[in-house]
Design an enzyme around this catalytic site. Structure first.
Site, PDB file in Angstrom:
ATOM      1  N   GLU A  27     -56.998   0.482   7.829  1.00  0.00           N
ATOM      2  CA  GLU A  27     -57.261  -0.728   7.042  1.00  0.00           C
ATOM      3  C   GLU A  27     -55.997  -1.127   6.296  1.00  0.00           C
ATOM      4  OE1 GLU A  27     -60.921  -0.460   4.651  1.00  0.00           O
ATOM      5  OE2 GLU A  27     -59.970  -1.685   3.125  1.00  0.00           O
ATOM      6  N   ASP A  69     -54.969  -3.889   3.262  1.00  0.00           N
ATOM      7  CA  ASP A  69     -55.659  -4.767   2.300  1.00  0.00           C
ATOM      8  C   ASP A  69     -54.766  -5.610   1.422  1.00  0.00           C
ATOM      9  OD1 ASP A  69     -58.103  -3.485   2.889  1.00  0.00           O
ATOM     10  OD2 ASP A  69     -57.718  -1.930   1.402  1.00  0.00           O
ATOM     11  N   GLU A  82     -56.256  -7.652  -1.931  1.00  0.00           N
ATOM     12  CA  GLU A  82     -57.445  -8.032  -2.697  1.00  0.00           C
ATOM     13  C   GLU A  82     -56.971  -8.712  -3.970  1.00  0.00           C
ATOM     14  OE1 GLU A  82     -61.202  -5.278  -2.022  1.00  0.00           O
ATOM     15  OE2 GLU A  82     -59.490  -4.111  -2.675  1.00  0.00           O
TER      16      GLU A  82
END
Ligand code: NAG
Ligand code: NAG
Ligand code: NAG
Length: 292
Positions: A101, A103, A105
């Site tokens: 993953e 990311d 955010e």
């Protein structure tokens, strides 16, 4: 003569890739993605994305296809005003217990400013690699370019063309790297007031709902993943030459590295590699290696 033939072949190859290219570059949200949450809280039209969060639901969208390596780009305008408790997540992820993953955010703030740009990376299920930044601009007043470059050598997070973070491939030294699992692209807006703002102390103020974030110009200049350990197609010939077959570790220029250092010096507010309390002195192994 042989050289000329090779050149002709090369030209044909590039032309063929350029045709493939058109199907993936400049992919609109409505063509390239499917809604996975909050069908009535999401809008996709003319290449624009509208994510809505209210007390009844948030919204989420993901790409139809998975990629292995490439450049994933989206322009995003974050929730304005009191956005405490809300999170816009924009990330790549594979599935399964040992997932990969990458990311971005965006954590809101009760006073509207400043936001927190939160980044993390998981490889073979192992994350805990957060780095956070303050934006050096107002991310709610206009669209800004958040891009993830991902090749076999390194992952780079870009904000408006400036790299802010690099994760290098140290697989040979026993540190897992995301290079065997295709990842889909996700974007969502959700309520995370149990942790997002000051560790959950500031709650989402629902009288301010609906919260709205917007996206534009989603682009995946990326290699297609078709479920095995090998890449099937690269949608963009430049991905092939610049990223997929990257000969050396760093693709960033000296100027880019200098800009990144400046941003990290001035705007980084959390670095897991400096959090000795959290890791009780046993720091993740990549922390003692060259980061970029
Ligand atoms: C967004 O940033 C990436 C990385 O710097 C760059 O390649 C791309 O051209 C930018 N896109 C736009 C629309 O500015
Ligand atoms: C929210 O903004 C204020 C300034 O208005 C700042 O002091 C505070 O640290 C921010 N909170 C978070 C969680 O980023
Ligand atoms: C929530 O927002 C409303 C409307 O802006 C405001 O009147 C109220 O004081 C806010 N509540 C809290 C707990 O901040």
């Amino acid at each position: 003569m042989a050289g000329l033939r090779a050149q002709t072949l090369m030209f044909a190859l590039v032309a063929a890739l350029a045709i493939l290219d058109r199907t993936f570059v400049d992919a609109n949200f409505d063509k390239a993605m499917v809604v996975t949450w909050g069908k009535d809280h999401i809008g996709t039209s003319n290449g624009n994305l509208r994510l809505v969060l209210d007390k009844s639901a948030g919204s989420a969208i993901r790409s139809k296809v998975a990629h292995l390596f490439g450049s994933i780009e989206m322009l995003i305008k974050l929730v304005p005003g009191n956005s405490a408790g809300t999170v816009v997540a924009y990330y790549l992820s594979s599935t399964g217990s040992a997932h990969d993953e990458i990311d971005f955010e965006f954590l809101g703030n009760a006073t509207g400013q400043p936001y927190t740009i939160h980044t993390n990376i998981f490889a073979k299920g192992k994350g805990n690699r957060e780095q956070q930044f303050r934006p050096w601009f107002n991310p709610t007043s206009g669209f800004h370019n958040y891009t993830i470059h991902w090749n076999p050598s390194e992952v780079v997070w870009f904000v408006d063309g400036t790299p802010i973070r690099v994760f290098r491939n140290y697989e040979k030294e026993g540190i897992a790297y995301p290079n065997r699992q295709g990842m889909k692209v996700f974007a969502s807006l959700w309520n995370a007031d149990d942790w997002a703002t000051q560790g959950g102390r500031v709650k989402t103020n629902w009288t301010e709902a609906p919260f709205v974030a917007e996206g534009r110009r989603y682009k995946a200049r990326a290699c297609l993943w078709e479920g095995s350990a090998s890449i099937k197609k690269c949608a963009d010939p430049t991905v092939r030459s610049n990223w997929w077959t990257a000969p050396s570790f760093s693709q960033l220029t000296g100027l880019q590295l200098a800009r990144m250092q400046k941003i990290r010096d001035g705007f980084m507010i959390y670095d897991y590699c400096k959090d000795t309390n959290r890791f009780k002195g046993v720091m993740p192994p990549e922390c003692s290696k060259r980061q970029f």
